[in-house]
Design a protein around this motif. Structure first.
Motif: not given
Length: 233
Positions: A64-65, A50-59
């Motif tokens: 290493k962004l 779901e939105s906000g679960c951390g998918k994009t942060t993991l990517g």
């Protein structure tokens, strides 16, 4: 698809939240919380949640962004977790990202040709006289042509802009691409075209994908394996 290209072990990314004047203790957001996974060469791992679960942060942490709070990132049997900017430069060529919003991720002041050429210049790839030819080859790979080189991002549709984003990711001849919801900002009619383009590129260039999305039907279509994220785990 035998050996692992990417392994992450116990990866965490925490953000300190601003505390208000009424709060004594600093709050910490556990965006990615002890995630372990591996991706084999040539495969597509779908990552849903779901939105906000951390998918994009993991990517973004994988490429290493974002610097990880703890855990390990191992790429092609080399631990890249604590590499500095200069040491990461050679790996930046191999690890690229396609962003969710193609318009926000493209420089509006640059032509499409310059946007795709810029990574080649940064990494000193190809002779200067050959770069325009290479840009044209990449544009044709993603379904665009030479007439698009001198145009600006605002002159394109959403689907075309995402193709430019894909072309820019290919400019360094990468092995591994994080696709961060690359179709969620597009019309439904265009989504299938972009997915087909990604699949064709994977076959032609031997790419490995981490495909982040929340559309389960698309993830099922493109992925070899699927991981589910929930509250950072």
């Amino acid at each position: 698809m035998g050996e692992n290209l990417l392994e992450i072990k116990g990866l965490c990314k925490h953000f300190n939240l601003k505390k208000s004047i009424f709060e004594k203790n600093k709050k910490v957001l556990h965006a990615v919380d002890d995630v372990t996974l591996e991706i084999k060469k040539g495969e597509t791992l779908g990552l849903v949640g779901e939105s906000g679960c951390g998918k994009t942060t993991l990517g973004r942490t994988v490429v290493k962004l974002y610097e990880p709070t703890s855990g390990e990132i191992v790429y092609d049997n080399k631990n890249i977790t604590n590499l500095n900017f200069q040491e990461m430069k050679s790996f930046r060529r191999k690890i690229q990202m396609i962003f969710q919003d193609p318009y926000a991720s493209l420089n509006p002041r640059q032509t499409i040709g310059d946007i795709i050429k810029e990574p080649m210049e940064i990494h000193n790839l190809y002779e200067e006289k050959n770069r325009d030819k290479k840009v044209l080859e990449i544009l044709e790979l993603v379904g665009l042509n030479s007439s698009h080189m001198s145009r600006y991002p605002h002159e394109f549709s959403g689907g075309q802009r995402q193709r430019v984003g894909i072309a820019r990711a290919l400019a360094c001849d990468p092995e591994f691409i994080v696709c961060d919801e690359p179709i969620s900002a597009l019309d439904v009619s265009i989504q299938a075209q972009i997915i087909n383009t990604l699949e064709d590129l994977q076959k032609k260039l031997g790419l490995t994908y981490l495909f982040i999305a929340h559309d389960l039907s698309m993830v099922k279509h493109i992925s070899d394996r699927v991981g589910i994220m929930y509250l950072g785990k």
